[in-house]
Design a protein around this motif. Structure first.
Motif, mmCIF file in Angstrom:
data_model
loop_
_atom_site.group_PDB
_atom_site.id
_atom_site.type_symbol
_atom_site.label_atom_id
_atom_site.label_comp_id
_atom_site.label_asym_id
_atom_site.label_seq_id
_atom_site.Cartn_x
_atom_site.Cartn_y
_atom_site.Cartn_z
ATOM 1 N N HIS A 103 4.009 -7.462 3.964
ATOM 2 C CA HIS A 103 4.126 -6.607 5.144
ATOM 3 C C HIS A 103 3.116 -5.474 4.986
ATOM 4 C CE1 HIS A 103 8.111 -8.433 5.938
ATOM 5 N NE2 HIS A 103 8.262 -8.344 4.621
ATOM 6 N N GLY A 104 2.523 -5.045 6.090
ATOM 7 C CA GLY A 104 1.664 -3.868 6.060
ATOM 8 C C GLY A 104 0.228 -4.165 5.667
ATOM 9 N N PRO A 105 -0.566 -3.084 5.518
ATOM 10 C CA PRO A 105 -2.003 -3.238 5.276
ATOM 11 C C PRO A 105 -2.340 -3.674 3.859
ATOM 12 C CG PRO A 105 -1.407 -0.922 5.230
ATOM 13 C CD PRO A 105 -0.166 -1.679 5.653
ATOM 14 N N GLU A 106 -3.524 -4.234 3.725
ATOM 15 C CA GLU A 106 -4.070 -4.579 2.413
ATOM 16 C C GLU A 106 -4.428 -3.302 1.654
ATOM 17 O OE1 GLU A 106 -7.557 -6.911 3.137
ATOM 18 O OE2 GLU A 106 -6.427 -8.613 3.913
ATOM 19 N N SER A 107 -4.585 -3.449 0.358
ATOM 20 C CA SER A 107 -5.066 -2.367 -0.492
ATOM 21 C C SER A 107 -5.737 -3.022 -1.686
ATOM 22 C CB SER A 107 -3.904 -1.461 -0.930
ATOM 23 O OG SER A 107 -4.360 -0.347 -1.668
ATOM 24 N N THR A 108 -6.105 -2.228 -2.677
ATOM 25 C CA THR A 108 -6.632 -2.765 -3.930
ATOM 26 C C THR A 108 -5.722 -2.312 -5.063
ATOM 27 O OG1 THR A 108 -8.036 -0.865 -4.432
ATOM 28 C CG2 THR A 108 -9.021 -2.647 -3.094
ATOM 29 N N PHE A 109 -5.760 -3.062 -6.143
ATOM 30 C CA PHE A 109 -4.964 -2.656 -7.298
ATOM 31 C C PHE A 109 -5.449 -1.313 -7.827
ATOM 32 C CE2 PHE A 109 -4.091 -7.402 -8.108
ATOM 33 C CZ PHE A 109 -2.977 -7.370 -7.299
ATOM 34 N N GLY A 110 -6.756 -1.075 -7.801
ATOM 35 C CA GLY A 110 -7.289 0.200 -8.263
ATOM 36 C C GLY A 110 -6.771 1.376 -7.449
ATOM 37 N N ARG A 111 -6.744 1.237 -6.145
ATOM 38 C CA ARG A 111 -6.230 2.312 -5.283
ATOM 39 C C ARG A 111 -4.766 2.591 -5.603
ATOM 40 N NH1 ARG A 111 -7.022 0.387 0.008
ATOM 41 N NH2 ARG A 111 -9.186 0.999 -0.264
ATOM 42 N N GLU A 112 -3.977 1.535 -5.786
ATOM 43 C CA GLU A 112 -2.554 1.736 -6.092
ATOM 44 C C GLU A 112 -2.365 2.352 -7.468
ATOM 45 O OE1 GLU A 112 -0.409 1.452 -3.506
ATOM 46 O OE2 GLU A 112 -2.319 0.989 -2.513
ATOM 47 N N ARG A 113 -3.206 1.987 -8.416
ATOM 48 C CA ARG A 113 -3.123 2.584 -9.762
ATOM 49 C C ARG A 113 -3.409 4.084 -9.709
ATOM 50 N NH1 ARG A 113 -5.715 -1.055 -14.431
ATOM 51 N NH2 ARG A 113 -4.678 0.582 -15.608
ATOM 52 N N THR A 136 -2.966 6.049 -6.721
ATOM 53 C CA THR A 136 -2.241 6.818 -5.702
ATOM 54 C C THR A 136 -0.790 6.415 -5.452
ATOM 55 O OG1 THR A 136 -2.950 5.372 -3.888
ATOM 56 C CG2 THR A 136 -4.419 7.207 -4.466
ATOM 57 N N ASN A 137 -0.375 5.230 -5.836
ATOM 58 C CA ASN A 137 0.969 4.755 -5.506
ATOM 59 C C ASN A 137 1.990 5.519 -6.354
ATOM 60 O OD1 ASN A 137 3.415 3.147 -5.539
ATOM 61 N ND2 ASN A 137 2.235 1.531 -4.548
ATOM 62 N N PRO A 138 2.917 6.251 -5.734
ATOM 63 C CA PRO A 138 3.835 7.084 -6.512
ATOM 64 C C PRO A 138 4.769 6.293 -7.428
ATOM 65 C CG PRO A 138 4.499 7.023 -4.206
ATOM 66 C CD PRO A 138 3.148 6.355 -4.287
ATOM 67 N N TYR A 139 4.928 5.017 -7.202
ATOM 68 C CA TYR A 139 5.826 4.209 -8.025
ATOM 69 C C TYR A 139 5.145 3.600 -9.249
ATOM 70 C CZ TYR A 139 8.797 4.611 -3.954
ATOM 71 O OH TYR A 139 9.538 5.115 -2.917
ATOM 72 N N VAL A 140 3.852 3.328 -9.146
ATOM 73 C CA VAL A 140 3.178 2.589 -10.225
ATOM 74 C C VAL A 140 1.834 3.181 -10.629
ATOM 75 C CG1 VAL A 140 4.338 0.384 -9.826
ATOM 76 C CG2 VAL A 140 2.278 0.951 -8.512
ATOM 77 N N ALA A 141 1.501 4.376 -10.159
ATOM 78 C CA ALA A 141 0.219 4.982 -10.507
ATOM 79 C C ALA A 141 0.148 5.242 -12.011
ATOM 80 C CB ALA A 141 0.012 6.288 -9.742
ATOM 81 N N ALA A 201 0.865 -1.174 0.000
ATOM 82 C CA ALA A 201 0.000 0.000 0.000
ATOM 83 C C ALA A 201 0.907 1.231 0.000
ATOM 84 C CB ALA A 201 -0.913 -0.006 1.218
ATOM 85 N N GLY A 202 0.935 1.931 -1.119
ATOM 86 C CA GLY A 202 1.744 3.142 -1.231
ATOM 87 C C GLY A 202 3.196 2.950 -1.583
ATOM 88 N N SER A 203 3.619 1.721 -1.858
ATOM 89 C CA SER A 203 5.024 1.486 -2.158
ATOM 90 C C SER A 203 5.184 0.219 -3.004
ATOM 91 C CB SER A 203 5.831 1.363 -0.858
ATOM 92 O OG SER A 203 7.213 1.415 -1.126
#
Length: 154
Positions: A135-145, A147-152, A98-100
């Motif tokens: 490691h860390g919290p769950e997320s969704t692929f849509g959210r990462e697409r 907001t994630n600075p590496y793969v948005a 999530a976020g990375s």
């Protein structure tokens, strides 16, 4: 790595269980488990050779659940992800967070390969798919697409 597979060899031996996966490109990491355990202060670990290697397109069954295997190199060369289309869940280990994203500074890690694995192998599973990282919290692929600075998506 030691934090995910350090006790696998001992458990398999003690309980008479098979070890299934990862992809054979990670055998050098498995061979290095004893050294990693000393380096990072983990209990002693033993190297092993999996009973069955996994490849892209394979399936594994856990109880009543069948999971599709996706080879997603980059964090390590043999990293695999497990996906249940029925449950809309993916177990991604250290590929995506999530976020990375996963580290690529370890031996045979590769940043560009990791980004390609995420975009080409994970995104097609659908924006509504929940992923469980190593490691860390769950997320969704849509959210990462979004907001994630590496793969948005840009």
């Amino acid at each position: 790595h030691i934090d995910h597979a350090g006790a696998a060899g001992e458990l398999a031996e003690r309980l008479g269980l098979p070890i299934i996966g990862p992809h054979e490109a990670d055998q050098f990491w498995i061979d290095g488990l004893p050294g990693q355990s000393k380096m990072f202060g983990f209990p002693p670990a033993q190297a092993f050779t999996p009973t069955r290697w996994l490849h892209d397109g394979d399936t594994v069954t856990v109880g009543d659940c069948t999971l599709a295997v996706r080879h997603c190199p980059g964090h390590t060369p043999g990293h695999v992800v497990f996906y249940s289309a029925e449950a809309r869940r993916a177990f991604v280990g250290d590929v995506l967070f999530a976020g990375s994203i996963g580290r690529t500074d370890f031996p045979q890690g590769d940043h560009d390969t990791l980004i390609a694995s995420i975009k080409q192998r994970l995104w097609p599973m659908g924006d509504d798919t929940v992923f469980i990282p190593g490691h860390g919290p769950e997320s969704t692929f849509g959210r990462e697409r979004r907001t994630n600075p590496y793969v948005a998506d840009r």
